[in-house]
Design a protein around this motif. Structure first.
Motif, mmCIF file in Angstrom:
data_model
loop_
_atom_site.group_PDB
_atom_site.id
_atom_site.type_symbol
_atom_site.label_atom_id
_atom_site.label_comp_id
_atom_site.label_asym_id
_atom_site.label_seq_id
_atom_site.Cartn_x
_atom_site.Cartn_y
_atom_site.Cartn_z
ATOM 1 N N ARG A 62 -14.673 34.767 18.992
ATOM 2 C CA ARG A 62 -13.306 34.599 19.470
ATOM 3 C C ARG A 62 -13.233 33.259 20.197
ATOM 4 O O ARG A 62 -14.048 32.973 21.069
ATOM 5 N N LEU A 63 -12.262 32.482 19.861
ATOM 6 C CA LEU A 63 -12.111 31.156 20.441
ATOM 7 C C LEU A 63 -10.724 31.043 21.040
ATOM 8 O O LEU A 63 -9.730 31.319 20.369
ATOM 9 N N GLU A 64 -10.663 30.646 22.323
ATOM 10 C CA GLU A 64 -9.378 30.460 22.987
ATOM 11 C C GLU A 64 -9.271 29.038 23.501
ATOM 12 O O GLU A 64 -10.224 28.498 24.036
ATOM 13 N N VAL A 65 -8.099 28.456 23.335
ATOM 14 C CA VAL A 65 -7.810 27.133 23.877
ATOM 15 C C VAL A 65 -6.610 27.307 24.793
ATOM 16 O O VAL A 65 -5.549 27.739 24.365
ATOM 17 N N ALA A 66 -6.810 26.981 26.074
ATOM 18 C CA ALA A 66 -5.731 27.145 27.044
ATOM 19 C C ALA A 66 -5.544 25.860 27.829
ATOM 20 O O ALA A 66 -6.495 25.127 28.082
ATOM 21 N N THR A 67 -4.315 25.591 28.213
ATOM 22 C CA THR A 67 -4.038 24.418 29.035
ATOM 23 C C THR A 67 -4.287 24.763 30.498
ATOM 24 O O THR A 67 -4.077 25.900 30.916
ATOM 25 N N PRO A 68 -4.729 23.793 31.303
ATOM 26 C CA PRO A 68 -4.964 24.070 32.716
ATOM 27 C C PRO A 68 -3.653 24.275 33.474
ATOM 28 O O PRO A 68 -2.597 23.784 33.074
ATOM 29 N N ASP A 69 -3.733 25.015 34.579
ATOM 30 C CA ASP A 69 -2.542 25.271 35.388
ATOM 31 C C ASP A 69 -2.092 24.025 36.143
ATOM 32 O O ASP A 69 -0.901 23.806 36.331
ATOM 33 N N LYS A 70 -3.050 23.227 36.600
ATOM 34 C CA LYS A 70 -2.738 22.028 37.374
ATOM 35 C C LYS A 70 -3.051 20.794 36.522
ATOM 36 O O LYS A 70 -3.927 20.836 35.667
ATOM 37 N N PRO A 71 -2.339 19.697 36.784
ATOM 38 C CA PRO A 71 -2.645 18.476 36.022
ATOM 39 C C PRO A 71 -4.021 17.927 36.403
ATOM 40 O O PRO A 71 -4.520 18.152 37.498
ATOM 41 N N ILE A 72 -4.599 17.201 35.497
ATOM 42 C CA ILE A 72 -5.907 16.592 35.720
ATOM 43 C C ILE A 72 -5.696 15.268 36.447
ATOM 44 O O ILE A 72 -4.966 14.398 35.972
ATOM 45 N N ASN A 73 -6.332 15.111 37.611
ATOM 46 C CA ASN A 73 -6.237 13.876 38.383
ATOM 47 C C ASN A 73 -7.559 13.137 38.301
ATOM 48 O O ASN A 73 -8.619 13.717 38.511
ATOM 49 N N ILE A 74 -7.465 11.851 38.021
ATOM 50 C CA ILE A 74 -8.653 11.000 37.984
ATOM 51 C C ILE A 74 -8.440 9.896 39.006
ATOM 52 O O ILE A 74 -7.542 9.070 38.864
ATOM 53 N N ASN A 75 -9.244 9.894 40.059
ATOM 54 C CA ASN A 75 -9.151 8.880 41.094
ATOM 55 C C ASN A 75 -10.261 7.868 40.877
ATOM 56 O O ASN A 75 -11.430 8.216 40.848
ATOM 57 N N MET A 76 -9.865 6.611 40.730
ATOM 58 C CA MET A 76 -10.841 5.557 40.505
ATOM 59 C C MET A 76 -10.628 4.451 41.531
ATOM 60 O O MET A 76 -9.528 3.924 41.656
ATOM 61 N N ASN A 77 -11.657 4.143 42.270
ATOM 62 C CA ASN A 77 -11.629 3.004 43.170
ATOM 63 C C ASN A 77 -12.406 1.891 42.509
ATOM 64 O O ASN A 77 -13.619 1.974 42.345
#
Length: 58
Positions: free
Chosen positions: A17-32
């Motif tokens: 069984r394979l499930e693909v789900a979107t995350p509840d919160k957006p993905i944040n990428i912090n780059m300095n």
């Protein structure tokens, strides 16, 4: 024998069984990122003297 292998492989494929789900919160990428650069200019002796003698050029 070949029939048994085929039936076993079909039974195992049916259990996967394979499930693909979107995350509840957006993905944040912090780059300095710090970018530094240096520019080195070599000036010919005659041009250097000309610039010293004619300071009003620039």
């Amino acid at each position: 024998m070949l029939v048994n292998v085929a039936l076993l492989s079909m039974a195992l494929v049916g259990c996967v069984r394979l499930e693909v789900a979107t995350p509840d919160k957006p993905i944040n990428i912090n780059m300095n990122v710090k970018i530094e650069h240096e520019i080195h200019i070599k000036v010919d002796r005659q041009i250097e003297d000309m610039l010293k003698n004619n300071a009003n050029l620039f």
